[in-house]
Write an enzyme that holds these catalytic residues in place. Structure first.
Site, PDB file in Angstrom:
ATOM      1  N   LYS A 149       0.824  -1.204   0.000  1.00  0.00           N
ATOM      2  CA  LYS A 149       0.000   0.000   0.000  1.00  0.00           C
ATOM      3  C   LYS A 149       0.863   1.261   0.000  1.00  0.00           C
ATOM      4  O   LYS A 149       0.540   2.248  -0.672  1.00  0.00           O
ATOM      5  CB  LYS A 149      -0.941  -0.018   1.205  1.00  0.00           C
ATOM      6  CG  LYS A 149      -2.029  -1.083   1.071  1.00  0.00           C
ATOM      7  CD  LYS A 149      -2.751  -1.369   2.379  1.00  0.00           C
ATOM      8  CE  LYS A 149      -3.749  -2.505   2.203  1.00  0.00           C
ATOM      9  NZ  LYS A 149      -4.377  -2.946   3.457  1.00  0.00           N
TER      10      LYS A 149
ATOM     11  N   GLN B 142      -4.101  -1.624   9.755  1.00  0.00           N
ATOM     12  CA  GLN B 142      -4.033  -2.937   9.124  1.00  0.00           C
ATOM     13  C   GLN B 142      -4.517  -4.038  10.062  1.00  0.00           C
ATOM     14  O   GLN B 142      -4.102  -4.120  11.213  1.00  0.00           O
ATOM     15  CB  GLN B 142      -2.591  -3.225   8.686  1.00  0.00           C
ATOM     16  CG  GLN B 142      -2.391  -4.541   7.977  1.00  0.00           C
ATOM     17  CD  GLN B 142      -3.115  -4.618   6.644  1.00  0.00           C
ATOM     18  OE1 GLN B 142      -3.038  -3.704   5.839  1.00  0.00           O
ATOM     19  NE2 GLN B 142      -3.827  -5.708   6.422  1.00  0.00           N
TER      20      GLN B 142
ATOM     21  N   ASP C 256     -11.266   3.140   4.353  1.00  0.00           N
ATOM     22  CA  ASP C 256     -11.749   1.765   4.226  1.00  0.00           C
ATOM     23  C   ASP C 256     -13.277   1.706   4.285  1.00  0.00           C
ATOM     24  O   ASP C 256     -13.886   0.714   3.898  1.00  0.00           O
ATOM     25  CB  ASP C 256     -11.182   0.892   5.354  1.00  0.00           C
ATOM     26  CG  ASP C 256      -9.966   0.100   4.923  1.00  0.00           C
ATOM     27  OD1 ASP C 256      -9.803  -0.127   3.712  1.00  0.00           O
ATOM     28  OD2 ASP C 256      -9.179  -0.299   5.802  1.00  0.00           O
TER      29      ASP C 256
END
Length: 295
Positions: free
Chosen positions: A52, A96, A119
């Site tokens: 990422k 994460q 997200d």
């Protein structure tokens, strides 16, 4: 002839558009920033974060990474997220998964500022999606939506079956497929491990989204001729002493019947990462008031 839906190619187009948006924002003095936070020594999680961060670098987004010792008190993680919420150079915050035992997952998701929740897991953002007014669309379902569009799959009026009911994929995917505001307008069924006669549901579907987390769970006899199959699963299996990456779909036998199918790897995975970049730029645009033409 079965069409293989190339997630790498579609993701690259989106990344190119994101890069153009980043350039536009940067020219006005706004540098989009994505912060990743890791509280784990899991090698796979470390790899995901590195990917990422590399994605950010390639499109011009400022990547910020924070490691939190996995033996530290949970409060250290919550405080880290709060600091990133207050940082004007950070437009998106991603913590994460998986979380270590001492961390309350729901508290982490609630702690991320909704406007930086790229997200789209914060309860406020989930509520907005359900209400038909999403701030952000969750990355994987949005990526799937774009993959279907890339091969001109029309969802309106079709029968769609989502196999899996996770908060990350199954639930939001079902919502986006049946939602009028999200452009789905499909008749949507959500199936799961307790569903009786799963094959009866999947065989009547025009579109099957497999997100059950079980290797090669959807077999050829479970789908109809001419259906479209999206495989979200990523599973490692051992075969003849070798490790192999497979999806939730028995690819070879399902591909014989499907009109279009996503491969594993190279299908949904690249799209999830591309839509994270998309949401980060969208967040930067909203925060700064600078309009950009999102890809």
């Amino acid at each position: 002839m079965t069409e293989v839906i190339d997630g790498n190619a579609v993701a690259e187009e989106i990344r190119a558009g994101v890069s153009d948006c980043v350039e536009t924002l940067t020219d006005t003095g706004v540098k989009p920033g994505l912060a990743t936070v890791l509280m784990s020594d899991d090698p796979a999680s470390e790899t995901y974060v590195s990917m990422k961060q590399r994605d950010c670098e390639e499109v011009g987004i400022e990547g910020i990474h924070v490691d939190v010792d996995n033996d530290a008190p949970a409060e250290e993680l919550y405080d880290t997220v709060e600091r990133l919420n207050d940082d004007d150079d950070v437009h998106g915050v991603l913590v994460q998964k998986p979380f270590v035992d001492q961390v309350d997952e729901r508290r982490v998701l609630r702690t991320i500022a909704p406007e930086k929740d790229v997200d789209a897991f914060h309860p406020a953002n989930v509520g907005r999606l359900v209400a038909g007014d999403p701030r952000f669309k969750p990355c994987t379902p949005h990526g799937i939506q774009r993959l279907l569009e890339s091969v001109d799959v029309e969802t309106e009026g079709k029968e769609a079956v989502v196999v899996g009911r996770s908060d990350i994929v199954g639930k939001p995917m079902a919502n986006m497929l049946f939602s009028k505001s999200a452009g789905g307008n499909a008749t949507t069924t959500v199936c799961h491990s307790r569903t009786e006669d799963l094959a009866a549901h999947t065989r009547r579907a025009d579109i099957v989204v497999a997100a059950a987390g079980r290797p090669e769970f959807i077999t050829g006899d479970m789908v109809s001729e001419g259906c479209v199959v999206v495989d979200v699963g990523i599973n490692r299996v051992e075969r003849d002493g070798d490790s192999e990456l497979v999806g939730d779909v028995a690819y070879d036998e399902v591909a014989e019947k499907a009109a279009a199918i996503t491969p594993v790897p190279g299908g949904v995975g690249p799209m999830t990462r591309a839509m994270l970049l998309y949401n980060t730029v969208k967040a930067a645009s909203a925060e700064s008031g600078v309009d950009v033409e999102l890809p």
